[in-house]
Design an enzyme around this catalytic site. Structure first.
Site, mmCIF file in Angstrom:
data_model
loop_
_atom_site.group_PDB
_atom_site.id
_atom_site.type_symbol
_atom_site.label_atom_id
_atom_site.label_comp_id
_atom_site.label_asym_id
_atom_site.label_seq_id
_atom_site.Cartn_x
_atom_site.Cartn_y
_atom_site.Cartn_z
ATOM 1 N N LYS A 153 6.225 -31.845 26.098
ATOM 2 C CA LYS A 153 7.584 -31.462 26.534
ATOM 3 C C LYS A 153 7.818 -29.959 26.309
ATOM 4 O O LYS A 153 6.948 -29.265 25.803
ATOM 5 C CB LYS A 153 8.624 -32.320 25.808
ATOM 6 C CG LYS A 153 8.490 -33.828 26.120
ATOM 7 C CD LYS A 153 8.917 -34.176 27.535
ATOM 8 C CE LYS A 153 8.428 -35.537 28.004
ATOM 9 N NZ LYS A 153 9.194 -36.675 27.553
HETATM 10 C C1 LIG Z 1 9.334 -38.227 27.651
HETATM 11 C C2 LIG Z 1 10.483 -38.948 28.227
HETATM 12 C C3 LIG Z 1 11.217 -39.899 27.494
HETATM 13 C C4 LIG Z 1 10.757 -40.467 26.186
HETATM 14 O O1 LIG Z 1 10.473 -39.591 25.198
HETATM 15 P P1 LIG Z 1 9.424 -39.987 24.053
HETATM 16 O O2 LIG Z 1 9.687 -38.912 23.035
HETATM 17 O O3 LIG Z 1 8.067 -39.897 24.652
HETATM 18 O O4 LIG Z 1 9.762 -41.329 23.554
HETATM 19 C C5 LIG Z 1 12.360 -40.432 28.061
HETATM 20 N N1 LIG Z 1 12.758 -40.089 29.289
HETATM 21 C C6 LIG Z 1 12.075 -39.212 30.038
HETATM 22 C C7 LIG Z 1 12.591 -38.879 31.399
HETATM 23 C C8 LIG Z 1 10.908 -38.625 29.539
HETATM 24 O O5 LIG Z 1 10.208 -37.787 30.301
#
Ligand SMILES: *Cc1c(COP(=O)(O)O)cnc(C)c1O
Length: 371
Positions: A185
């Site tokens: 991210k």
């Molecule tokens: C990455 C992501 C999540 C979940 O996040 P995690 O930290 O991996 O649990 C939720 N929604 C979207 C759109 C994402 O890209």
């Protein structure tokens, strides 16, 4: 992998990250109490322009916590986009409520307000706009719908740290925003997440549920069925260091996008990220869409790119195509899921990396008869 293989993404971990994580380790506060958690929450709230932030174990638990805090339960409905990462729909299902799938706008790839409006019922309790691949959803239109029916808006901002809607940062545009700090991210804590809100009561309730809903006056007495969705001080130390560098990260992402726009011969049927004039994208992912592709051609394109040492990934699959949420396909989301893909972008990428990718993309498209 060969030396010159270009991955789809990788985190940017530097000396500051190392310094703060080691300081957290040396402090002995390795678990879910510690100064870096407080600092990370304070600084993240300030960054988003919200009064409160609450650090959690990941984005998925953050979404679940936000929905549990709203008090969702069986029989309730929550509108989510058909094209998203599965966590958005799963978090709704964890509460017992039903995720209701809406179609997306073909430019922003985010919830289409008209599709949302048509799905509202007396059971609808919340709408979750996802700022997909870093582009903000059309929040004014969605908020207007939500307000007129007395429905909460929870932003899934997991992919959009620092993105702006009409000059306002995401995370502070609804009842609550949810971020992810997974390794790929915009900023990372390894695993981690954050809730942002202006609502003091919501924040307090979420904080209580995050820690097993223990009574503030009677230890080990629990008034509700809560969760352990805490983050650790070690992860928060990494987060504090990453947040210090977020402007640098976002500037580089925008620069990489510019390099792509110069390197790839886009035309009316080969398109890179489209950005609305009211939006500032975080450019979490570089998006390539080829109108004439079907799913098999898209996958073949990705295979040919990989043979040249360049990684890519398909768009998310639509929720409606999965066994848990199976239903008739939604036209825009269904089509995008089959034809779109993401190209590499990460902090250390150079202009010559992007030029190499661009010329390979152009070559392969030509060989496939697209350009
Ligand atoms: C990455 C992501 C999540 C979940 O996040 P995690 O930290 O991996 O649990 C939720 N929604 C979207 C759109 C994402 O890209």
């Amino acid at each position: 992998m060969a030396d010159n293989f270009i991955p789809i993404s990788k985190p940017a971990i530097g000396p500051r990250e190392r310094e703060l994580v080691l300081a957290a380790l040396d402090s002995g506060w390795v678990s879910s109490i510690g100064e870096y958690i407080d600092r990370f929450e304070e600084e993240f709230a300030k960054y988003c322009g919200t009064r409160y932030a609450l650090a959690v174990s990941n984005g998925t638990t953050g979404l679940h916590l936000a929905l549990a805090t709203l008090g969702l339960t069986q029989g309730d409905e929550v509108i989510v986009p058909d094209l998203t990462f599965v966590a958005t729909a799963n978090a709704v299902a964890y509460t017992g409520a039903t995720p209701v799938l809406a179609d997306i706008d073909p430019d922003t790839l985010c919830l289409d307000p008209a599709s949302v409006r048509a799905l509202i019922t007396p059971r609808t309790k919340a709408i979750i706009p996802v700022h997909l691949y870093g582009h903000p959803a059309d929040m004014d239109a969605l908020t207007e719908i939500a307000d007129s029916y007395g429905i909460a808006v929870i932003e899934d901002a997991a992919e959009a740290h620092g993105a702006e809607y009409r000059g306002r940062r995401v995370g502070g545009l609804g009842k609550c925003g949810v971020f992810s700090f997974y390794g790929n991210k915009v900023i990372t804590t390894g695993e981690g997440g954050m809730l942002t809100t202006d609502d003091q009561e919501f924040w307090q309730r979420a904080k209580r549920l995050r820690d097993h809903a223990m009574s503030p006056t009677r230890r080990y007495f629990h008034e509700d069925r809560g969760f352990n969705y805490r983050i650790t001080n070690l992860q928060a130390a990494l987060g504090v260091a990453q947040l210090e560098r977020i402007d640098e990260f976002l500037n580089r992402r925008a620069e990489i996008m510019d390099w792509y726009r110069q390197a790839i011969s886009a035309n009316s049927e080969v398109r890179l990220n489209r950005v609305k004039n009211w939006a500032k994208s975080a450019y979490w992912m570089v998006c390539l869409e080829v109108d004439s592709f079907d799913a098999a051609q898209r996958d073949e394109f990705m295979r040919l790119l990989k043979a040249r040492g360049i990684d890519s990934r398909p768009y998310f699959c639509s929720m409606s195509s999965m066994p848990m949420y199976q239903q008739a396909a939604l036209p825009v989301a269904g089509r995008k899921a089959q034809t779109g893909l993401n190209l590499p972008s990460y902090f250390e990428m150079t202009k010559s990396d992007v030029q190499r990718i661009g010329s390979d993309v152009n070559d392969i498209l030509k060989s496939m008869g697209v350009m």
